[in-house]
Design a protein around this motif. Structure first.
Motif, PDB file in Angstrom:
ATOM      1  N   UNK A 164       0.851  -1.187   0.000  1.00  0.00           N
ATOM      2  CA  UNK A 164       0.000   0.000   0.000  1.00  0.00           C
ATOM      3  C   UNK A 164       0.889   1.239   0.000  1.00  0.00           C
ATOM      4  N   UNK A 165       0.630   2.196  -0.877  1.00  0.00           N
ATOM      5  CA  UNK A 165       1.456   3.415  -0.915  1.00  0.00           C
ATOM      6  C   UNK A 165       1.571   4.049   0.466  1.00  0.00           C
ATOM      7  N   UNK A 245     -11.618  -3.578   7.392  1.00  0.00           N
ATOM      8  CA  UNK A 245     -12.546  -3.862   6.294  1.00  0.00           C
ATOM      9  C   UNK A 245     -13.122  -2.577   5.707  1.00  0.00           C
ATOM     10  N   UNK A 246     -12.319  -1.514   5.706  1.00  0.00           N
ATOM     11  CA  UNK A 246     -12.787  -0.253   5.133  1.00  0.00           C
ATOM     12  C   UNK A 246     -13.195  -0.419   3.677  1.00  0.00           C
ATOM     13  N   UNK A 247     -12.465  -1.236   2.932  1.00  0.00           N
ATOM     14  CA  UNK A 247     -12.757  -1.409   1.510  1.00  0.00           C
ATOM     15  C   UNK A 247     -14.056  -2.174   1.272  1.00  0.00           C
ATOM     16  N   UNK A 248     -14.564  -2.881   2.301  1.00  0.00           N
ATOM     17  CA  UNK A 248     -15.846  -3.573   2.197  1.00  0.00           C
ATOM     18  C   UNK A 248     -16.999  -2.706   2.694  1.00  0.00           C
ATOM     19  N   UNK A 289      -9.980   2.011  -3.623  1.00  0.00           N
ATOM     20  CA  UNK A 289      -9.875   1.240  -4.857  1.00  0.00           C
ATOM     21  C   UNK A 289      -8.448   0.748  -5.067  1.00  0.00           C
ATOM     22  N   UNK A 290      -7.466   1.538  -4.620  1.00  0.00           N
ATOM     23  CA  UNK A 290      -6.065   1.090  -4.671  1.00  0.00           C
ATOM     24  C   UNK A 290      -5.889  -0.155  -3.802  1.00  0.00           C
ATOM     25  N   UNK A 291      -6.500  -0.156  -2.626  1.00  0.00           N
ATOM     26  CA  UNK A 291      -6.398  -1.301  -1.718  1.00  0.00           C
ATOM     27  C   UNK A 291      -7.099  -2.520  -2.316  1.00  0.00           C
ATOM     28  N   UNK A 292      -8.263  -2.320  -2.906  1.00  0.00           N
ATOM     29  CA  UNK A 292      -8.969  -3.446  -3.538  1.00  0.00           C
ATOM     30  C   UNK A 292      -8.132  -4.038  -4.670  1.00  0.00           C
TER      31      UNK A 292
END
Length: 343
Positions: A164-165, A245-248, A289-292
């Protein structure tokens, strides 16, 4: 026979046979890398439950080394035996309380896997990383494997953290994640299902003990807010992992037309689930979206076979589900509670 008889007529005594644990179960990488480690019976008739009980510490060590173990080719009697195997590895199993996805109770502390429609994909995630408490061990038992699809992809949580950046990672580490959930509108799980009770006082006590702010809404609905970790440190290996689970939960995880409809009808405060940084500020959808994308790029998968058992070290590896067709039955259990407070 007397000592004077020819040697060829003497009865030969069979040398005693001693089977070491490694003589009973073979192991090798399934996909060439360290995860998952494939473990199969080296001889016919190996009882997996007995073997695990007798080699518990070795199994737990291999789980830390490989993050996932795939037991294949063992003859299990039933789901109850699977539960005993998971319990032998991780201790008493956990009740699925403060649920995030729909599941049904099967037996004991065993549940169905997430009951989403077969044509939907479940993104990679660490179990209950949206909470301050989570299981360290997950067990999956493939009762019936789908004829097409239905794989459970895996991704190394340490690798995701490293990729992750830094500017995104640092913001999450500094601010943490706030999860906001609204129950009772018929769009997500009802609070009775999530908290496994119809008693409001029991819900309030659970929330108090779990660091969750709760608010009863007009009409019997419930709203909860909780600030949780974005990363975590594994208590045994000392490694830092991406663990949230922020991306969910974020509204951007929904198809655009769905999110627009929900926002128009419910408003941001009324969404069934959403998340923010711990200080209440908004998370950039592009960062999520980068994480996904990183989860997808780091994922590996393999087709299930009937009778497969997979044990995961939950903090070290994320899991998901591919769409499938045909019958599929996968059951799951959770063991060995841990929490951010323990770190």
């Amino acid at each position: 026979m007397s000592d004077g008889e020819p040697a060829k007529f003497r009865r030969k005594q069979r040398a005693p046979v001693s089977l070491l644990p490694q003589d009973l179960v073979s192991e090798r990488p399934l996909l060439g890398g360290p995860t998952p480690l494939l473990m199969t019976p080296a001889i016919d008739g190996v009882n997996l439950l007995s073997w695990v009980v007798n080699n518990r510490e070795a199994v737990r060590t291999k789980l830390l080394e490989h993050a996932a173990l795939l037991f294949r080719g063992f003859a299990l009697k039933d789901i109850d035996e699977f539960e005993q195997i998971l319990q032998a590895i991780g201790g008493d199993l956990l009740q699925y309380s403060y649920a995030s996805t729909p599941r049904s109770h099967v037996a004991g502390r065993i549940y169905t896997s997430t009951e989403y429609p077969a044509n939907q994909e479940i993104p990679l995630h660490n179990e209950m990383a949206y909470s301050l408490k989570w299981p360290m061990k997950l067990g999956f038992y493939s009762v019936t494997s789908a004829p097409q699809g239905g794989e459970t992809p895996l991704a190394d949580s340490r690798r995701v953290f490293a990729l992750i950046p830094p500017e995104i990672r640092d913001r999450f580490m500094q601010k943490k994640v706030m999860y906001v959930r609204n129950y009772g509108d018929g769009l997500d799980l009802p609070w009775q299902k999530v908290f496994q009770t119809d008693d409001r006082m029991a819900v309030e006590e659970f929330c108090r003990q779990s660091g969750i702010d709760c608010e009863w809404k007009p009409g019997g609905g419930l709203r909860t807010t909780q600030i949780c970790q974005s990363v975590a440190t594994h208590p045994s290996t000392g490694e830092t992992v991406w663990f949230n689970q922020a991306h969910l939960f974020h509204v951007s995880s929904l198809p655009e037309e769905v999110s627009e409809t929900l926002l128009a009808s419910l408003g941001e405060d009324g969404l069934p689930r959403n998340c923010y940084y711990g200080d209440g500020s908004r998370i950039d959808a592009a960062d999520l979206e980068t994480i996904r994308r990183l989860y997808r790029e780091q994922s590996i998968s393999f087709p299930w076979q009937d009778g497969d058992i997979v044990i995961l070290e939950n903090m070290l590896v994320a899991h998901g589900r591919r769409p499938f067709s045909g019958p599929r039955r996968l059951v799951v259990g959770m063991a060995e509670p841990s929490s951010e407070q323990d770190k």
